[in-house]
Write a protein that holds these residues in place. Structure first.
Motif, PDB file in Angstrom:
ATOM      1  N   PHE A 226       0.883  -1.186   0.000  1.00  0.00           N
ATOM      2  CA  PHE A 226       0.000   0.000   0.000  1.00  0.00           C
ATOM      3  C   PHE A 226       0.909   1.221   0.000  1.00  0.00           C
ATOM      4  O   PHE A 226       2.140   1.085   0.136  1.00  0.00           O
ATOM      5  N   ASP A 257       4.472   3.518   8.329  1.00  0.00           N
ATOM      6  CA  ASP A 257       3.490   2.427   8.225  1.00  0.00           C
ATOM      7  C   ASP A 257       3.626   1.942   6.795  1.00  0.00           C
ATOM      8  O   ASP A 257       3.355   2.690   5.842  1.00  0.00           O
ATOM      9  N   ASP A 268       2.043  -5.578   6.659  1.00  0.00           N
ATOM     10  CA  ASP A 268       1.518  -4.295   7.141  1.00  0.00           C
ATOM     11  C   ASP A 268       2.165  -4.031   8.495  1.00  0.00           C
ATOM     12  O   ASP A 268       1.769  -4.613   9.504  1.00  0.00           O
ATOM     13  N   SER A 270       4.037  -1.120  11.233  1.00  0.00           N
ATOM     14  CA  SER A 270       4.307   0.268  11.623  1.00  0.00           C
ATOM     15  C   SER A 270       5.399   0.280  12.680  1.00  0.00           C
ATOM     16  O   SER A 270       5.407  -0.574  13.573  1.00  0.00           O
ATOM     17  N   GLU A 367      -2.090  -3.413  16.024  1.00  0.00           N
ATOM     18  CA  GLU A 367      -1.584  -2.065  15.782  1.00  0.00           C
ATOM     19  C   GLU A 367      -2.171  -0.991  16.698  1.00  0.00           C
ATOM     20  O   GLU A 367      -2.849  -0.077  16.227  1.00  0.00           O
ATOM     21  N   GLU A 382       2.954  -1.645  14.826  1.00  0.00           N
ATOM     22  CA  GLU A 382       2.077  -2.626  14.156  1.00  0.00           C
ATOM     23  C   GLU A 382       2.851  -3.876  13.768  1.00  0.00           C
ATOM     24  O   GLU A 382       3.849  -3.814  13.047  1.00  0.00           O
TER      25      GLU A 382
END
Ligand code: GLY
Ligand code: MN
Ligand code: MN
Length: 412
Positions: A226, A257, A268, A270, A367, A382
């Motif tokens: 992302f 992130d 994913d 962080s 997270e 995260e």
């Protein structure tokens, strides 16, 4: 039978009567003039075929217990091959998907008409498409367009949504999927470590973002899961900050992130760390609260609990602890998202609902965060958790996150 063929078989077993399932890989969206946005395949199509090319259609059917599967693809085009490269051949498509019957896209309409006409008087027959559509504002998907076309010629046909059936399967990851997520996290780890060791006052957020991307390329990973969030100081209190174009200042915290994508599976992650490499007392105090909240979730994530319950653990913990640290407003003023979502082929993977009970094989994020705008501190930590038989495995355990480890990496 390869993994995709097994998934197709499992999918059709979940449907009771006679049926056909039509799935489209999709098409790149036009950007401007003759340019398109990079193409990203429909995840359900990919999940069932392993193919990630544009303009492919898969048709599965089971009529009177006879199972049939076929693929429709665009033909080889010599001119296109000279400009952008050759299209995938039928043999290659079969090799990857394990679908033997491959025809050209131009044959799709006739085949669908044949299926519909043959089942005109079959009350058991249902036609499935992936009808998922994020918002009515968006352009219709190829599936929606095709459904409209079919309804004109065959108004009586029953059209149903296959998304919930595939979604249910995708929520429980098989070994191949977990391995891909692990690989995405391993590459992400390398990128995060590089960011931690190279951050310093005066660097622009976009250089940090570029550092991450460079490490991905070094590891032959060409895609992020992302858009990377790279936010210094107060900007880290904006959950999905995307400008990534400000200077990082001495004394500020930095939040990233981000995640690599491996075979379309997402990491994913962080991390939050000081721009100058050393936490202030206050930064460390807030950071360790978030870390404790995260540990609480990890300790409690297991089959039988819901993501809503995990989130309540965080909220209750903060309710008790925040006032002791001078944070006297409602918890929702400092923590305004949920602690988990499913992760897989999509970063925000299938939405099973916050109340859904976790099962072995789910992969979820952990997270918690704290966002104190008036102090210019935004912290999110995260990790990604695999739910096991009795608890969970933290797939991101190798990515540094203690104050000591982060400061050590910054020192070099
Ligand atoms: N990267 C978006 C999220 O953590 O949900
Ligand atoms: Mn994230
Ligand atoms: Mn997340």
């Amino acid at each position: 039978m390869n993994i995709y063929a097994k998934r197709r078989e499992k999918l059709l077993k979940a449907i009771k009567g006679d049926c056909a399932v039509i799935l489209f890989s999709g098409n790149a969206v036009n950007k401007s003039e003759d340019e398109c946005y990079p193409f990203d395949v429909n995840r359900n199509f990919y999940y069932l075929t392993g193919l990630e090319n544009e303009s492919m259609i898969m048709v599965l059917s089971r009529i009177n217990n006879v199972f049939d599967e076929r693929l429709f693809i665009l033909p080889y085009d010599e001119l296109l091959a000279k400009w952008v490269g050759g299209r995938m051949s039928k043999e290659e498509a079969t090799e990857i998907s394990d679908i033997r019957n491959v025809d050209e896209c131009s044959a799709l309409d006739d085949f669908v008409a044949y299926l519909l006409n043959r089942n005109r008087k079959n009350p058991d027959f249902e036609l499935f498409f992936d009808l998922w559509h994020y918002s009515s504002e968006q352009a219709p998907t190829p599936a929606l367009k095709y459904v409209n076309k079919i309804k004109e010629s065959h108004p009586a046909v029953i059209v149903k949504d296959i998304y919930p059936y595939i979604g249910k399967m995708r929520l429980v990851k098989d070994k191949h999927e977990v391995d891909c997520i692990r690989k995405a996290i391993e590459i992400t780890n390398k990128g995060v470590r590089k960011m931690m060791s190279s951050i310093k006052p005066g660097i622009n957020e976009m250089v940090m973002e570029g550092t991450f991307r460079y490490v991905l390329y070094e590891n032959l990973c060409d895609k992020t899961a992302f858009e990377t969030i790279a936010a210094g100081g107060k900007r880290a209190t904006i959950l999905h900050y995307s400008s990534n174009n400000n200077l990082l200042e001495d004394g500020d915290m930095f939040l990233c992130d981000l995640g690599a994508s491996y075979k379309n599976y997402c990491a994913d992650i962080s991390r939050s760390f000081p721009v100058n490499g050393k936490f202030t007392r206050r930064q460390k105090e807030i950071y360790e609260l978030v870390l404790k909240a995260q540990k609480l979730v990890e300790k409690n994530a297991r089959p039988g609990v819901s993501m809503r319950e995990l989130n309540s653990l965080v909220v209750d913990f903060y309710k008790k602890e925040l006032p002791k640290h001078g944070l006297k407003k409602d918890v929702g003023e400092y923590y305004y998202h949920s602690v988990s979502h499913h992760l897989g082929l999509d970063t925000h993977d299938i939405d099973g609902g916050m109340g859904a009970i976790l099962k072995e094989g789910n992969v979820i994020t952990n997270e918690p965060g704290l966002y104190i705008e008036d102090e210019g501190i935004g912290i999110r930590i995260e990790d990604d958790l695999l739910i096991t038989k009795t608890g969970c495995t933290n797939l991101a355990v190798n990515i540094p996150k203690t104050v000591e480890d982060i400061e050590k990496i910054a020192k070099g």
